[in-house]
Write a protein that holds these residues in place. Structure first.
Motif, mmCIF file in Angstrom:
data_model
loop_
_atom_site.group_PDB
_atom_site.id
_atom_site.type_symbol
_atom_site.label_atom_id
_atom_site.label_comp_id
_atom_site.label_asym_id
_atom_site.label_seq_id
_atom_site.Cartn_x
_atom_site.Cartn_y
_atom_site.Cartn_z
ATOM 1 N N LEU A 1 -6.666 -5.341 -3.367
ATOM 2 C CA LEU A 1 -6.842 -5.857 -1.976
ATOM 3 C C LEU A 1 -5.406 -5.515 -1.631
ATOM 4 O O LEU A 1 -4.898 -6.696 -2.631
ATOM 5 N N ARG A 2 -4.998 -5.563 -0.518
ATOM 6 C CA ARG A 2 -3.798 -5.197 -0.181
ATOM 7 C C ARG A 2 -3.235 -5.552 1.518
ATOM 8 O O ARG A 2 -4.014 -4.974 2.234
ATOM 9 N N LEU A 3 -2.931 -7.148 1.145
ATOM 10 C CA LEU A 3 -2.929 -7.366 3.034
ATOM 11 C C LEU A 3 -1.245 -7.078 3.260
ATOM 12 O O LEU A 3 -0.537 -7.588 3.005
ATOM 13 N N ASP B 1 1.114 -1.200 -0.017
ATOM 14 C CA ASP B 1 -0.493 -0.178 0.224
ATOM 15 C C ASP B 1 0.670 0.997 -0.430
ATOM 16 O O ASP B 1 1.812 1.453 0.840
ATOM 17 N N THR B 2 0.630 2.113 -0.865
ATOM 18 C CA THR B 2 2.054 3.578 -1.505
ATOM 19 C C THR B 2 0.582 4.495 -1.680
ATOM 20 O O THR B 2 0.120 4.384 -2.718
ATOM 21 N N LEU C 1 0.760 -9.441 0.997
ATOM 22 C CA LEU C 1 -0.299 -10.336 -0.945
ATOM 23 C C LEU C 1 -1.037 -8.916 -1.145
ATOM 24 O O LEU C 1 -1.911 -8.541 -0.665
ATOM 25 N N MET C 2 -1.453 -9.241 -2.603
ATOM 26 C CA MET C 2 -2.359 -8.103 -3.569
ATOM 27 C C MET C 2 -3.450 -8.966 -4.239
ATOM 28 O O MET C 2 -2.933 -9.478 -4.736
ATOM 29 N N ALA D 1 -4.996 -4.010 6.215
ATOM 30 C CA ALA D 1 -5.597 -4.370 5.345
ATOM 31 C C ALA D 1 -6.334 -3.289 4.987
ATOM 32 O O ALA D 1 -7.074 -2.099 5.186
ATOM 33 N N SER D 2 -6.075 -3.616 2.817
ATOM 34 C CA SER D 2 -6.632 -2.434 2.236
ATOM 35 C C SER D 2 -7.543 -2.353 1.400
ATOM 36 O O SER D 2 -7.078 -3.955 0.637
ATOM 37 N N ILE D 3 -8.002 -2.155 1.256
ATOM 38 C CA ILE D 3 -8.796 -1.745 -0.406
ATOM 39 C C ILE D 3 -8.896 -0.815 -1.285
ATOM 40 O O ILE D 3 -10.148 0.263 -0.592
#
Length: 648
Positions: free
Chosen positions: A420-422, A53-54, A410-411, A464-466
């Motif tokens: 999704l990014r974890l 996540d950037t 993970l993406m 975690a992000s979406i």
């Protein structure tokens, strides 16, 4: 932790056993320079494909913001809280936090062009002495873009990247010359009181700045960039001060062959502040030279060699804390190998040596050497819809021992407009040199003694992000949730004795903390050139030792900005709104307030280009002159800034 190391190692072996079988990642994805980011993985990715996540703040946004420094640029990023303290050069930064952790205390790692930098008092550091991290190390006129990676970053970068990494990337030579010069003037009123309870005199203050920046290719194989700036202001102390900062930065790029490139650069900053009546006079000089050699000896193999040496000299004459001097040298060498033998896989191996040499009024001739190696792999499956990135770094310090920090990211792209990014990992922060190896220090209300037995602080965290796009990508929503557990936090503790009637404190690993929160961004393209951005963050913190929340961390913030640029890129501006909730204060005298009350700020910016090469900007911050109640800082009320720049 041993299980985590075994997991990372097993994933690395597994990935290399199956990597030839999957994926269609093309070489071009790593070489395309449109919206390329590098900080999260130390490898090149398009922003929409980066597995970590950037957040990217591009040059155009920086230039149109009329921001005076980096603090102003990132102040509205969810999770960043720079709300209580002025962003003027020389203003204190000891209340600035990211996700509840103090920036100056080195929980956020600061990089310039991918290399760690060390800053002292010239950016307003309360700790000073070269032991603090501050953001305002590069003038905005020479910044090309800023990359922000939140979450644990020690698996690639080592100490201090507990809450994240910010990478300030300067302008690079291009075929199209970039030459600009300008002047800036600001006027504002200072209010409030400092941490000693003193209210400001001569409340009307000014800021002044002149600058120039040049970046261009000399011929097909040699390019250069040069930036110079001089700024002055009246300070943020109770009395008016004479504050100045002179900054020079230059670099040379050599394209020796198509596969071999060399960069040599350097920077010099000279910061001074003084007040004749009190005899308070401080000076800090910092210079840094660096070089980077990139050798892409085949499409699948790359080698990078880089190093720098930074020297910082300080001479402080302080009527409150006494006179002090400091000389510090930081030397770093790093080698990194990147392998892209398979279309769907690349891995990075690196080795780094950092030498820190301190000799000051608070630390006597102490050298710390840290040797590190790191390993990271990236596997892309199913046409880059699933990317897994395991990594691990081992840091071996002759002062603090060995630290091992794994991370797994993970993406997942289930559909084209959903990402999704974890990520989960471990990070650490070594004690400051003055905390572990310093000399006893009279801090007015207490004596502070060092503790050579301090252990590094450690953190285990996940996030975690979406990211979701709607309506042909005219609307974007980003949601992030995270949790962090920090152990062995270093804090001052009463030693139980007195010297001259003043209590004696020392540093101890006594605190543990838990932090969790959410961060939301909503971007809407309302019409051609008209964009609305909304942001919101919640932060829940607890000091497990005291059962109280952490200092200077609002439980919630929210804000909005409306930005406009006409179709010819000749006129634009923005309107901004930000609200910050209540914040707990650090209280060490009876006269101080226990909390800073909620407050709201409104600002706007208008810019206009004229005569093809000129640009005029007017900005008003804190338009409604909001009062900052309960804070123990001198703050800036309504502030008006104008800037005139010319391309030549």
């Amino acid at each position: 932790m041993k299980n985590a190391i075994v997991l990372v190692a097993s994933l690395f072996v597994l990935i290399h056993s199956i990597s030839p079988l999957y994926g269609e990642t093309s070489e071009g994805d790593y070489l395309e320079m449109n919206e390329i980011v590098v900080t999260g993985t130390k490898t090149k990715h398009r922003l929409q494909d980066v597995p970590v996540d950037t957040l990217l703040i591009p040059r155009q946004e920086i230039e149109n913001s009329n921001a005076q420094n980096i603090s102003e640029i990132i102040n509205n990023v969810p999770g960043f809280n720079f709300s209580q303290q002025a962003s003027l050069t020389s203003a204190m930064g000891y209340k600035n936090t990211v996700r509840g952790l103090n920036v100056e205390s080195r929980y956020l790692l600061v990089l310039v062009n991918g290399q760690r930098v060390f800053t002292g008092y010239r950016s307003g550091g309360m700790a000073g002495g070269g032991f603090a991290h501050n953001l305002n190390v590069v003038p905005v006129e020479m910044i090309d873009r800023i990359e922000i990676v939140k979450g644990p970053g020690s698996a690639l970068y080592g100490s201090d990247a507990i809450v994240g990494v910010i990478n300030i990337i300067t302008k690079q030579p291009t075929d199209q010359p970039q030459r600009v010069a300008g002047i800036e003037y600001g006027s504002h009123e200072v209010k409030g009181k400092d941490y000693l309870g003193n209210e400001p005199e001569d409340t009307q203050r000014d800021t002044r700045k002149v600058f120039t920046a040049i970046s261009q290719m000399i011929n097909d194989s040699v390019g250069f960039s040069l930036s110079l700036s001089h700024e002055e202001n009246d300070g943020i102390h109770p009395q008016k001060y004479d504050v100045s900062l002179n900054y020079v930065n230059g670099l040379l790029d050599f394209n020796i062959t198509d596969s071999l490139k060399l960069r040599i650069g350097g920077e010099l900053s000279v910061w001074k502040e003084k007040e004749d009546k009190s005899g308070d006079e401080k000076e800090e000089t910092s210079n840094r030279i660096y070089s980077v050699l990139d050798f892409d000896y085949s499409p699948a193999h790359s080698l990078r060699l880089q190093g720098y040496s930074q020297k910082m000299k300080q001479d402080f004459k302080d009527p409150t804390y006494g006179d002090s001097k400091a000389n510090m040298t930081y030397t770093d060498y790093e080698v990194q190998y990147t392998n892209r033998s398979f279309d769907n896989n690349q891995f990075v191996i690196g080795y780094e040596v950092l030498e820190e040499d301190f000799d000051s009024s608070t630390v006597e001739d102490k050298k710390i050497i840290t040797r590190s190696w790191y390993l990271q792999d990236e596997l892309s499956l199913f046409d880059k819809r699933f990317v897994v990135v395991p990594g691990v770094r081992v840091d071996d310090s002759d002062a603090y021992g060995s630290e091992t920090n794994p991370k797994l990211s993970l993406m997942i792209k289930p559909v084209d407009d959903t990402i999704l990014r974890l990520s989960a990992g471990r990070a650490f922060k070594t004690p400051r040199a003055d905390q572990a190896f310093g000399l006893p220090f009279d801090h007015i209300y207490m004596w502070v003694y060092p503790n050579p037995d301090l252990e590094p602080e450690t953190a285990e965290s996940w996030q975690a992000s979406i990211d979701q796009w709607f309506f042909d990508r005219k609307v974007m929503v980003s949601l992030t949730g995270y949790e962090m557990k920090i152990k062995d936090m270093i804090a001052q503790a009463d030693r139980g004795d007195m010297i001259g009637g003043i209590p004696v404190y020392t540093w101890k690993n006594i605190n543990e903390a838990e932090i969790r929160g959410t961060e939301t961004l909503l971007g809407i393209n309302l019409a051609a050139g008209l964009d609305l951005d909304l942001n919101h963050a919640t932060t829940q913190t607890e000091d497990k030792e005291t059962k109280e929340e952490l200092n200077d961390t609002p439980k919630y913030t929210y804000g909005a900005s409306l930005r406009y640029t006409d179709t010819d890129d000749q006129l634009g501006g923005y309107l901004s709104f930000a609200h910050t909730g209540r914040q707990k204060n650090l209280v060490y005298t009876a006269s101080m307030s226990e909390e800073t009350e909620p407050f709201t700020t409104v600002g706007f910016n208008i810019w206009l280009k004229f005569l093809q090469r000129g640009k005029f900007t007017c900005q008003v911050d804190n338009l409604l002159d909001e009062e900052l109640k309960g804070s123990d800082t001198i703050y800036v009320g309504r502030k008006v800034t104008i800037k005139l720049s010319v391309d030549f």
